[in-house]
Scaffold this active site. Structure first.
Site, PDB file in Angstrom:
ATOM      1  N   LYS A 100      17.947  42.949  43.185  1.00  0.00           N
ATOM      2  CA  LYS A 100      16.509  42.649  43.158  1.00  0.00           C
ATOM      3  C   LYS A 100      16.138  41.641  42.066  1.00  0.00           C
ATOM      4  O   LYS A 100      15.298  40.768  42.277  1.00  0.00           O
ATOM      5  CB  LYS A 100      15.707  43.943  43.025  1.00  0.00           C
ATOM      6  CG  LYS A 100      15.964  44.881  44.217  1.00  0.00           C
ATOM      7  CD  LYS A 100      14.854  45.843  44.496  1.00  0.00           C
ATOM      8  CE  LYS A 100      14.775  46.976  43.548  1.00  0.00           C
ATOM      9  NZ  LYS A 100      13.726  47.935  43.912  1.00  0.00           N
ATOM     10  N   GLU A 122       8.914  44.464  35.057  1.00  0.00           N
ATOM     11  CA  GLU A 122       7.902  43.835  35.912  1.00  0.00           C
ATOM     12  C   GLU A 122       6.540  44.405  35.560  1.00  0.00           C
ATOM     13  O   GLU A 122       6.437  45.574  35.203  1.00  0.00           O
ATOM     14  CB  GLU A 122       8.282  44.255  37.340  1.00  0.00           C
ATOM     15  CG  GLU A 122       7.655  43.524  38.441  1.00  0.00           C
ATOM     16  CD  GLU A 122       8.337  43.880  39.770  1.00  0.00           C
ATOM     17  OE1 GLU A 122       9.344  43.257  40.124  1.00  0.00           O
ATOM     18  OE2 GLU A 122       7.860  44.809  40.429  1.00  0.00           O
ATOM     19  N   ARG A 136      18.256  44.024  56.293  1.00  0.00           N
ATOM     20  CA  ARG A 136      18.757  44.934  57.336  1.00  0.00           C
ATOM     21  C   ARG A 136      17.620  45.277  58.283  1.00  0.00           C
ATOM     22  O   ARG A 136      16.476  44.892  58.037  1.00  0.00           O
ATOM     23  CB  ARG A 136      19.264  46.222  56.678  1.00  0.00           C
ATOM     24  CG  ARG A 136      18.188  46.822  55.800  1.00  0.00           C
ATOM     25  CD  ARG A 136      18.563  48.160  55.215  1.00  0.00           C
ATOM     26  NE  ARG A 136      17.656  48.537  54.148  1.00  0.00           N
ATOM     27  CZ  ARG A 136      16.467  49.085  54.306  1.00  0.00           C
ATOM     28  NH1 ARG A 136      15.989  49.319  55.518  1.00  0.00           N
ATOM     29  NH2 ARG A 136      15.705  49.394  53.271  1.00  0.00           N
TER      30      ARG A 136
HETATM   31  P1  ADP Z   1      12.615  50.173  46.588  1.00  0.00           P
HETATM   32  O1  ADP Z   1      13.653  49.111  46.726  1.00  0.00           O
HETATM   33  O2  ADP Z   1      13.137  51.387  45.903  1.00  0.00           O
HETATM   34  O3  ADP Z   1      11.885  50.451  47.857  1.00  0.00           O
HETATM   35  P2  ADP Z   1      10.451  48.462  45.629  1.00  0.00           P
HETATM   36  O4  ADP Z   1      10.667  47.477  44.553  1.00  0.00           O
HETATM   37  O5  ADP Z   1      10.361  47.941  47.042  1.00  0.00           O
HETATM   38  O6  ADP Z   1      11.570  49.591  45.533  1.00  0.00           O
HETATM   39  O7  ADP Z   1       9.137  49.296  45.334  1.00  0.00           O
HETATM   40  C1  ADP Z   1       8.788  50.456  46.060  1.00  0.00           C
HETATM   41  C2  ADP Z   1       7.300  50.724  45.943  1.00  0.00           C
HETATM   42  O8  ADP Z   1       6.911  50.860  44.562  1.00  0.00           O
HETATM   43  C3  ADP Z   1       6.423  49.600  46.478  1.00  0.00           C
HETATM   44  O9  ADP Z   1       6.180  49.713  47.847  1.00  0.00           O
HETATM   45  C4  ADP Z   1       5.128  49.811  45.676  1.00  0.00           C
HETATM   46  O10 ADP Z   1       4.347  50.831  46.243  1.00  0.00           O
HETATM   47  C5  ADP Z   1       5.632  50.278  44.336  1.00  0.00           C
HETATM   48  N1  ADP Z   1       5.790  49.125  43.416  1.00  0.00           N
HETATM   49  C6  ADP Z   1       6.864  48.321  43.296  1.00  0.00           C
HETATM   50  N2  ADP Z   1       6.684  47.371  42.369  1.00  0.00           N
HETATM   51  C7  ADP Z   1       5.431  47.549  41.869  1.00  0.00           C
HETATM   52  C8  ADP Z   1       4.640  46.898  40.860  1.00  0.00           C
HETATM   53  N3  ADP Z   1       5.110  45.872  40.175  1.00  0.00           N
HETATM   54  N4  ADP Z   1       3.409  47.393  40.615  1.00  0.00           N
HETATM   55  C9  ADP Z   1       2.935  48.467  41.288  1.00  0.00           C
HETATM   56  N5  ADP Z   1       3.628  49.124  42.244  1.00  0.00           N
HETATM   57  C10 ADP Z   1       4.863  48.691  42.544  1.00  0.00           C
END
Ligand code: ADP
Length: 455
Positions: A116, A199, A291
């Site tokens: 990521k 982040e 995927r």
């Molecule tokens: P994973 O790969 O575990 O699914 P993600 O990075 O896609 O992780 O994040 C999963 C969820 O976490 C997102 O759908 C969102 O709801 C929340 N999220 C991720 N990054 C942020 C952020 N920077 N600020 C607020 N919520 C976040």
């Protein structure tokens, strides 16, 4: 076209892939663990191979056994589905080395987008909007400095995290060090890699993602967006397409960014670009899923495009048969993930025997499942029972259709999330459609407080 495909997965996604192969005249090999003797994917495939004991590490995650099964049965390709080995670059490379095709993106692009922190770096170069942060894996000192600069709260994320795991929220500078070290430890344990990045925490965002379809000839198209903001602990529970609570302007921006992202990295399969959106319609790339996804069905329902069949054709090397201008939007679709979980007990998994199951049907109702009456849901794997997907001309028609379908659905023997979804479908916030990722947690809290009072 491929003659025989091994499906390196189980459950409803294995069934979904086998069905697509049948329609394409491709033979299939199902692999299964000893805990999956009664599994439906095994019944539907042309051939079956037992690959080991119940723990995933000894079966569905065992690369050597899966590749041996494919070689022995004369397969020319392997479809990994989602979860398990679907985003494992080493596996994809091994499959190719053994002279078979991995049905997914080429391993180099998978590696680039699978990490990521690396993906964010590439997206920054490509000019795709990203969340302010470290843009790369960082040490404790570097991470702390960046967090202080961008301001709290921040999220600490594992570079190889997934499924909502490996994410920690840090509210102030005093908490940073302890949470960073904890996250690093957990990342090492769960993902075998302790890289961490930082982040900015976006307050109450929506999660909107764009379904992409790209081939090995440089053609890149999008199949519109999905709203996946109904999440509990960062895991999706309900998805709908299209997203009705953002402007067309923003949607066009998301499509452009997603197309740009795929072209920049040379993506060559189906995949998803995920964004979060803040209250002012600022959008930020968060990750790419390289995927097929659980929620692909809602996009199939609104575009009438079979994503799984296209994924197979792309892997075979065929150019996309559809151009962007041919992709049309037909009405609306909603998916509820019905799982064997106890909503009154912190959604704990509740595996067990399904004594009786009746599923709804009729126009615009689709059930993707591998469960049937008499089947026992195993404690070894995820607790998915079925995906209930409805489609209709309008969102309101879908809401009515989903409510009626949930009323008709009977699953006897285990506790399920059916009632939870039914309540959700009646909540004014859901009906109005302008919900964000914080909604489910607040709804559960409200529900629990009332349930406690009544007990
Ligand atoms: P994973 O790969 O575990 O699914 P993600 O990075 O896609 O992780 O994040 C999963 C969820 O976490 C997102 O759908 C969102 O709801 C929340 N999220 C991720 N990054 C942020 C952020 N920077 N600020 C607020 N919520 C976040």
């Amino acid at each position: 076209m491929f003659k025989k495909i091994l499906i390196a997965n189980r459950g409803e996604i294995a069934v979904r892939i086998i069905r697509a192969c049948k329609e394409m005249g491709i033979k299939t090999v199902a692999v299964y663990s000893k805990a999956d003797e009664d599994a439906l994917h095994k019944e539907l495939a042309s051939e079956t191979v037992c690959i080991g004991e119940a723990p995933s590490s000894e079966s569905y995650l065992n690369m050597e056994r899966i590749i041996s099964a494919a070689t022995l049965t004369g397969c020319d390709a392997i479809h990994p589905g989602f979860g398990f080995l679907s985003e494992n670059t080493q596996f994809a490379r091994m499959v190719e080395k053994c002279g078979m095709t991995f049905i997914g993106p080429n391993p180099d692009v998978m590696e680039k987008m699978g990490n990521k922190a690396e993906a964010i770096k590439s997206m920054k170069e490509a000019g795709v909007p990203i969340v302010p942060g470290s843009y790369k894996a960082v040490s404790l000192e570097e991470g702390h400095k960046i967090a202080d600069e961008i301001g709290y709260p921040v999220l600490i994320k594992a570079s190889l995290g997934g499924g909502g795991k490996g994410i920690k929220r840090v509210n102030s500078t005093d908490e940073f060090e302890a949470l960073y070290l904890e996250a690093k430890d957990e990342a090492k344990k769960f993902f075998g890699n302790d890289e961490i990045y930082v982040e900015k925490f976006i307050v109450a965002p929506k999660h909107v993602e764009v379904q992409m379809m790209c081939d090995k000839h440089g053609n890149v198209i999008h199949l519109f967006e999905r709203n996946c903001s109904m999440q509990r602990r960062n895991q999706k529970m309900l998805e709908e397409a299209p997203c009705q609570s953002i402007s067309q302007n923003l949607k066009n921006k998301l499509y452009d960014a997603a197309v740009k992202a795929c072209k920049y990295v040379g993506y060559d399969s189906v995949g998803t670009i995920e964004f979060i959106i803040d209250k002012n319609e600022n959008c930020y790339f968060i990750e790419m899923n390289t995927r097929i996804q659980v929620e692909h069905a809602v996009t199939e329902e609104i575009t009438h495009i079979d994503i799984v069949k296209n994924m197979i054709k792309i892997a075979y090397g065929l150019p996309l048969s559809i151009k962007q201008e041919d992709v049309k939007l037909y009405g609306h679709a909603i998916e509820c993930r019905i799982t064997a979980e106890d909503m009154l007990n912190d959604f704990r998994p509740n595996p067990g025997k399904i004594n009786f199951m009746h599923t709804p049907g009729g126009l615009g109702v689709r059930i993707d499942t591998s469960v049937y009456t008499g089947y026992t849901i195993s404690p070894w794997y995820d607790s998915m029972i079925l995906k209930l997907v409805v489609s209709g001309q309008s969102r309101l028609e879908c809401i009515r259709r989903m409510r009626a379908s949930l009323e008709e659905l009977i699953i006897d023997g285990v506790k399920t999330t059916t009632e939870f979804h039914y309540l959700l479908l009646h909540h004014p916030t859901f009906i109005l459609g302008n919900y964000d990722t914080t909604f489910v947690e607040s709804f559960i809290k409200e529900f629990d407080e009332n349930a406690k009072r009544l007990r």
